[in-house]
Design an enzyme around this catalytic site. Structure first.
Site, PDB file in Angstrom:
ATOM      1  CG  ASP A  77      -2.027  -0.931   1.212  1.00 64.73           C
ATOM      2  OD1 ASP A  77      -3.019  -0.621   0.545  1.00 64.73           O
ATOM      3  OD2 ASP A  77      -1.937  -1.987   1.863  1.00 64.73           O
ATOM      4  NE  ARG A  85       1.192   0.228   4.689  1.00 65.01           N
ATOM      5  CZ  ARG A  85       0.320   1.074   5.204  1.00 65.01           C
ATOM      6  NH1 ARG A  85       0.716   2.265   5.627  1.00 65.01           N
ATOM      7  NH2 ARG A  85      -0.950   0.764   5.313  1.00 65.01           N
ATOM      8  CG  HIS A 179     -11.000   0.655  -0.483  1.00 61.07           C
ATOM      9  ND1 HIS A 179     -10.657   2.007  -0.394  1.00 61.07           N
ATOM     10  CD2 HIS A 179      -9.992  -0.014   0.137  1.00 61.07           C
ATOM     11  CE1 HIS A 179      -9.526   2.133   0.272  1.00 61.07           C
ATOM     12  NE2 HIS A 179      -9.081   0.927   0.615  1.00 61.07           N
ATOM     13  CG  HIS A 191      -9.237  -1.580   8.995  1.00 61.35           C
ATOM     14  ND1 HIS A 191      -9.449  -0.423   8.280  1.00 61.35           N
ATOM     15  CD2 HIS A 191      -8.119  -2.153   8.487  1.00 61.35           C
ATOM     16  CE1 HIS A 191      -8.491  -0.299   7.368  1.00 61.35           C
ATOM     17  NE2 HIS A 191      -7.681  -1.327   7.479  1.00 61.35           N
ATOM     18  CG  ASP A 263      -9.093  -3.839   2.027  1.00 60.02           C
ATOM     19  OD1 ASP A 263      -7.897  -4.019   2.309  1.00 60.02           O
ATOM     20  OD2 ASP A 263      -9.708  -2.800   2.305  1.00 60.02           O
TER      21      ASP A 263
END
Length: 485
Positions: A77, A85, A179, A191, A263
């Protein structure tokens, strides 16, 4: 058991491995992972918090090690901005996120930014970027998208989605628009639960699906599903596990023919009620081709998921043809990735975009010396993680406060005889930030307010600075405006 049965079982096991993108801890691939790659594992998903990316140099060594065992997808990501990242998780990203790019609204600049990020990823051996986020952020209180979105206008998001896809893939890295079918109208975090998207097909066509159509037309090599409940489409099932969403909407209605990746399946929105192995089976049956398992899903999860997939095939719940279909798509993606990646990094584009995104209301005061900078606490969502932010690098004596009782009085005492800057981040979502800023402005109307999230809540201040993001590039641009840099 006949020889044909053995061959078929072996074939199914390899096809099942070819759908998995697990994770692993550390900067060196463990033996189990190398063995799985040799047996046909699709690839890996890298995470900064699991120690996969201590430095670009170590990441390059890691991806080289992985490629000795197979031809893996190496996914990450790297959105720029808050979700970073590749080194940015330690120092902040040199590239602003999508909200800043949307504020500038220069599609060629967006293309340059994503081409440069893609070039940096290609240089260290990453070949799939789980970006761009093409969600239309229509809910101010959205806890997971926010500055990750180009904006709230479907047309604006669509043209930047296309530019981001083009730029990424010009660097030889596969873009992954996410998404699907759109996380921007939610006020829950997938999440932690299954967010509701209360939209019928007509509204989706006018809003959420517009950027996905643009990304598909731009040739995006992958699309990521979101764990979203769209009652009018999925009837309570998360989109990642819904045949109506993946096959019916994305494949058939939008005509998408590339790779579909989920995801992370460890998220509550996907597997909270059924577990990761069952979620994997249902996602494949719905039409997904690659399964991102999550940051803490290693060898044990891989074994459990493989057992669930092969068991589902034996039970007739999942057809071998569906696995072969996924394998054909991933094979085409690998063939595309074998092409050249001629782009070079262009970090200057990041600072240019951040500078152009800054919006200043009012006239900045002329300070005799450096002002006191006060930074408020702001919890990031799980996708963002503990990425550093703020003006601290340009204000060594900056004060960080949670805005609790007495904070304003302490700040005012310390700021006596000095200019005062208060730095907020998504103040519309944090009552303590709003209360602190209001108290400071009441006592010190000359306080400069800097918003490093979305500029939704605007206090009655004389000077207001909006950066549209909290990346290192955004911070430097703000510091320059304030005379700190």
């Amino acid at each position: 058991m006949t020889t044909d049965d053995i061959a078929t079982a072996s074939d199914i096991a390899r096809l099942a491995r070819g759908t998995l993108l697990p994770s692993f801890p550390g900067a060196t691939a463990p033996r189990w992972l190398l063995d799985e790659l040799e047996a046909g594992l699709a690839g890996v998903t890298l995470f900064a918090l699991t120690g996969n990316v201590p430095s670009p140099e170590s990441l390059a060594a890691l991806t080289a090690q992985l490629r000795k065992a197979g031809d893996p997808f190496v996914a990450i990501d790297e959105e720029g901005g808050d979700v970073t990242r590749l080194g940015g998780h330690r120092s902040g990203s040199p590239y602003p996120g999508n909200a800043a790019l949307g504020a500038v609204d220069d599609t060629e600049l967006t293309r340059r930014i994503y081409r440069s990020m893609g070039a940096e990823l290609a240089e260290v051996g990453v070949n799939v970027n789980f970006a761009p986020s093409v969600d239309v952020n229509t809910a101010d209180d959205n806890p997971v998208i926010g500055t990750r979105s180009f904006g709230s206008d479907p047309g604006l998001v669509a043209r930047h989605a296309a530019a981001a896809v083009a730029g990424t893939q010009e660097a030889g890295v596969a873009a992954c628009a996410k998404h699907f079918p759109g996380h921007g109208a939610t006020v829950e975090d997938s999440h932690l639960m299954v967010p509701l998207v209360d939209a019928d097909l007509d509204l989706l066509e006018r809003r959420e699906l517009v950027p996905f159509r643009a990304a598909i037309e731009a040739g995006t090599r992958a699309v990521m599903t979101g764990h979203l409940n769209l009652p009018a489409i999925t009837r309570g099932t998360p989109a990642t596990l819904s045949h109506d969403a993946i096959t019916g909407l994305l494949r058939e209605r939008l005509g998408y023919r590339g790779v579909i990746v989920t995801d992370a399946l460890d998220m509550e929105g996907a597997s909270g009620a059924i577990g990761i192995p069952e979620a994997a089976v249902r996602a494949l049956a719905a039409g997904a081709d690659l399964l991102c398992l999550g940051p803490n899903e290693h060898a044990e999860t891989v074994r459990a998921v493989l057992a669930a997939i092969t068991g589902a095939v034996r039970a007739g719940r999942l057809s071998p043809g569906r696995l072969r279909d996924a394998a054909e798509r991933t094979a085409r993606l690998r063939a595309w990735l074998a092409g050249p990646s001629p782009a070079a990094a262009d970090r200057a584009a990041g600072l240019e975009a951040a500078r152009r995104a800054v919006r200043v209301s009012g006239a900045l005061p002329g300070w005799d010396g450096p002002p006191l900078v006060v930074e408020t606490e702001a919890t990031g969502n799980i996708a963002v993680g503990p990425t550093p932010w703020g003006l601290g690098p340009w204000a060594p004596d900056a004060v960080r406060t949670d805005g609790s009782d007495g904070a304003a009085a302490r700040v005012l005492k310390e700021a006596a005889g000095r200019g005062l800057v208060v730095v907020l981040r998504d103040a519309h979502r944090h009552a303590s930030q709003r209360a602190l800023a209001t108290a400071l402005l009441t006592a010190r109307p000359d306080t400069v307010v800097v918003e490093m999230g979305l500029p939704v809540w605007r206090p009655g201040s004389a000077v207001y600075v909006a950066t549209y993001g909290a990346a290192a590039a955004n911070a430097q641009a703000a510091a320059e405006i304030l005379g700190l840099a």
